[in-house]
Design a protein around this motif. Structure first.
Motif, mmCIF file in Angstrom:
data_model
loop_
_atom_site.group_PDB
_atom_site.id
_atom_site.type_symbol
_atom_site.label_atom_id
_atom_site.label_comp_id
_atom_site.label_asym_id
_atom_site.label_seq_id
_atom_site.Cartn_x
_atom_site.Cartn_y
_atom_site.Cartn_z
ATOM 1 N N LEU A 23 0.811 -1.221 0.000
ATOM 2 C CA LEU A 23 0.000 0.000 0.000
ATOM 3 C C LEU A 23 0.843 1.270 0.000
ATOM 4 N N ILE A 26 1.826 1.912 -3.554
ATOM 5 C CA ILE A 26 0.647 2.343 -4.320
ATOM 6 C C ILE A 26 0.308 3.795 -3.983
ATOM 7 N N ILE A 71 -8.590 0.076 3.001
ATOM 8 C CA ILE A 71 -8.368 -1.266 2.462
ATOM 9 C C ILE A 71 -7.925 -2.231 3.561
ATOM 10 N N TYR A 108 -6.897 6.588 -8.098
ATOM 11 C CA TYR A 108 -6.364 5.625 -7.143
ATOM 12 C C TYR A 108 -6.726 4.200 -7.558
ATOM 13 N N TRP A 109 -7.936 4.017 -8.022
ATOM 14 C CA TRP A 109 -8.386 2.693 -8.450
ATOM 15 C C TRP A 109 -7.558 2.187 -9.623
ATOM 16 N N PHE A 112 -4.096 1.313 -8.312
ATOM 17 C CA PHE A 112 -4.190 0.102 -7.501
ATOM 18 C C PHE A 112 -4.277 -1.134 -8.390
ATOM 19 N N ARG A 113 -5.065 -1.072 -9.433
ATOM 20 C CA ARG A 113 -5.224 -2.224 -10.328
ATOM 21 C C ARG A 113 -3.920 -2.550 -11.035
ATOM 22 N N HIS A 115 -0.883 -2.035 -9.970
ATOM 23 C CA HIS A 115 -0.006 -2.699 -9.009
ATOM 24 C C HIS A 115 -0.498 -4.112 -8.710
ATOM 25 N N LEU A 116 -1.796 -4.280 -8.640
ATOM 26 C CA LEU A 116 -2.353 -5.594 -8.341
ATOM 27 C C LEU A 116 -1.983 -6.600 -9.426
ATOM 28 N N VAL A 133 -12.069 -3.945 -2.809
ATOM 29 C CA VAL A 133 -11.557 -2.575 -2.844
ATOM 30 C C VAL A 133 -12.519 -1.656 -3.585
#
Length: 666
Positions: A23, A26, A71, A108-109, A112-113, A115-116, A133
């Motif tokens: 996190l 991110i 999260i 941010y979404w 985040f995706r 990085h995921l 999330v």
């Protein structure tokens, strides 16, 4: 179709544990990209410029923790909702719009995706993390948007309440304003004769502390623009007539004098709003904000403009009500007061059942050297607070002298005297009254003080002053139940002895009789329920006296009983009406007949077995039979109410009788 999925359930929280160590990375990517784009936009850039380096650092720490909590496997619906509620309020007040909020979460979404996708996870686990999330981000955004709107609605509601409605005072306006989100304090300031600004009234959580600081030598805002204390927002607003805003209080050179004291209290922004009266600027309204950039937000600037207009209306209305002391004859009236020109007139208050004298109301008059009597509506507006105190003390001396003289002549009388608010709040007021009572050997209960409400003062100070008078044993009267001191809550809490129904209540008795009857009866009933004495003013003729007595009134005063007269004339005065010849529940007028009908004969659908009194004991029937031909229609409707009939028949006849009586009055 995907099966139901709980983003806060055990399955989701176990999956979210896999991304916790990532996190920080991110968040760093998000902050670097998002804030770079914010600084390219006009409004967000201005908000960020209000922050000091330390505030920047603290902001990033708070936001990083916020996103981690969002999260976190341990977070719940309640914890996310609580944090989003607080953040929505902050965003509303610093100027973060809903579009920027959704853009931030979308950014941010996306990060985040990305990085995921780099993490070594099974497709099923990755999908559960994305769903959890996404649901949490959506919940956060929805709650924030709701509370952004809620904050705006609270500000708009403040403006929607009509200013100076019945019983509403300037302090109430300020208290309501100080209760709005983000407002730490509100103050009204005016220049004084020493060249500085004095706080006229104040409200809010920081009100007392700010008042103490500004009252410290060297901290007063000044009118002299050559010195730092004269270069602040308040002086600038006064001199320019323009609203002055400080978006970053700690960085504003105009506020340097006060920064060391205000910043530790959490002051981050301020606005000084010049308020115009009937002719020119009369005062400065200052709002102190909890957040930077708070008063530069577009919708709050619109609010400030509306607030300025609102306080202009309040200032003009209040000025009109109290009137200016600078009238053409002001100096003459003041000199006349201080040169033995005050002569108290008196007007008797009678028991309307027996005609006995109950009390005497003292009324101030000025008499000039030629003998002309000047009424109070002419000279009272010309008097300052100190003059009003002189007026009261001279009037008190004359009233207690009247009681003393009457006792020597074998008659015990009670006198009522108006007490100005400025005199009531004088710390020595109770002492003055006590000394005069002792001087004239008058019992405290023989003196009634009528509390006037033409001026505004701190309600707690008023309470303390009234309690001092109550301890003396004097009686206290209020003029108009439902306003100011006499709001129902305060009336029930404080031991007032007397309610006075003002003559203005009766002025619509002929034009709108039903509404006026309801109002009079309600006020009489409230007084009786609280075991207070009720005195009705404005009894101008016998018809009005009939109405008041039929509605349950016991005590009254007015021209039909006696006009105001010099004290010396009271000895030879006799009441023109012989109440002993007027049995209870009888009347000579159609207005009295309507009052009797309204109190005793109205049809009530909740009591279908209702009957009028038998014909032989019904006062209304006796009244109508004096002229049976003229009153044939009324007699017919009344007969229906005196005999068994269906509820519909009762209601129809009751309504027709009322309408017929109204036509006779008209």
């Amino acid at each position: 179709m995907e099966p139901p999925f709980d983003p806060f359930g055990e399955d989701a929280t176990q999956s979210l544990g896999a991304v916790q160590s990532h996190l920080d990375r991110i968040g760093n990517d998000f902050f670097g990209f998002f804030y770079a784009s914010l600084q390219q936009q006009s409004t967000p850039s201005k908000i960020l410029q209000c922050l000091t380096p330390d505030e920047w650092k603290k902001l990033l720490e708070i936001q990083a923790n916020y996103l981690k909590n969002l999260i976190s496997p341990q977070s719940t619906v309640e914890s996310i909702t609580a944090r989003a509620t607080q953040l929505g309020q902050v965003h509303a007040l610093v100027g973060i719009s809903g579009s920027w909020l959704t853009r931030a979460m979308s950014t941010y979404w996306g990060i985040f995706r990305r990085h995921l996708d780099t993490l070594p996870l099974m497709t099923r686990e990755r999908h559960k993390i994305m769903r959890a999330v996404a649901a949490r981000l959506l919940l956060d955004v929805e709650v924030q948007l709701d509370h952004i709107q809620l904050v705006m609605d609270k500000y708009n509601v403040h403006l929607s309440v009509p200013p100076l409605i019945h019983g509403r005072k300037k302090q109430s306006e300020l208290d309501d304003l100080a209760s709005l989100p983000g407002i730490l304090a509100c103050q009204i300031l005016r220049p004084n004769t020493q060249g500085s600004f004095s706080i006229e009234r104040s409200s809010g959580t920081l009100s007392s502390e700010l008042t103490r600081i500004l009252g410290t030598p060297g901290m007063h805002p000044l009118l002299d623009t050559r010195v730092p204390a004269g270069q602040g927002l308040i002086a600038s607003a006064w001199h320019t007539g323009q609203v002055q805003t400080s978006n970053a209080y700690g960085q504003d050179p105009r506020t340097q004098v006060w920064q060391p004291f205000f910043l530790p209290l959490g002051v981050r922004s301020a606005v000084a709003i010049p308020i115009r009266g009937t002719q020119d600027i009369e005062s400065i309204l200052v709002l102190i904000g909890r957040y930077p950039h708070q008063f530069a937000v577009d919708w709050i600037q619109t609010f400030i403009t509306s607030l300025q207009n609102r306080w202009h209306q309040i200032s003009v209305t209040y000025h009109t009500v109290t009137r200016s002391p600078d009238t053409p004859n002001s100096s003459f009236y003041r000199k006349l007061l201080h040169s033995n020109g005050l002569k108290m007139f008196v007007q008797p208050v009678l028991d309307l059942h027996t005609g006995n004298l109950v009390k005497i109301e003292a009324l101030a008059r000025l008499v000039d050297p030629s003998g002309q009597v000047i009424p109070p509506n002419e000279f009272i507006p010309a008097l300052r607070a100190s003059d009003l105190t002189t007026l009261f003390l001279q009037g008190l001396e004359q009233c207690l002298g009247l009681i003393q003289t009457s006792r020597e002549n074998g008659q015990e009388v009670h006198v009522a005297l108006n007490l100005p608010p400025s005199t009531l709040l004088h710390p020595e007021c109770a002492m003055w009254i006590d000394e005069n009572l002792r001087k004239h050997a008058v019992l405290p209960q023989q003196l009634t003080l009528e509390l006037l409400e033409d001026q505004e003062f701190d309600i707690h100070e008023v309470d303390r002053a009234m309690k001092r008078l109550n301890r003396l044993g004097v009686q206290l009267a209020i003029d108009d139940l439902g306003s100011g001191y006499s709001s129902l809550q305060r009336f029930s809490d404080f031991p007032f002895d007397i309610i006075k129904i003002d003559r203005s209540i009766l002025k619509n008795l002929s034009s709108d009789p039903i509404k006026t009857l309801k109002l009079i009866r309600t006020m009489i009933q409230i007084g009786q329920d609280f075991e207070r004495t009720v005195i009705v003013e404005g009894l101008e003729n016998i018809d009005i006296i009939e109405v008041v007595t039929l509605l349950g009134g016991r005590f009254g005063q007015g021209y039909a009983l006696a006009r105001p007269m010099p004290i010396r004339a009271l000895k030879s005065w006799t009441c023109p009406i012989d109440f002993s010849l007027t049995p209870q529940n009888t009347f000579q007028s159609y207005l009295g007949a309507l009052a009797y009908y309204w109190r005793h004969l109205r049809f009530d659908p909740t009591t279908p077995q209702f009957f009028a009194p038998p014909p032989e004991t019904c006062p209304l029937r006796s009244f109508l039979l004096r002229h049976p031909l003229e009153n044939k229609i009324g007699i017919t409707h009344l007969e229906v109410l005196s005999t068994p009939n269906s509820p519909d028949k009762y209601q129809e006849s009751s309504n027709r009788l009322r309408q017929w009586l109204l036509e006779r009055i008209g």
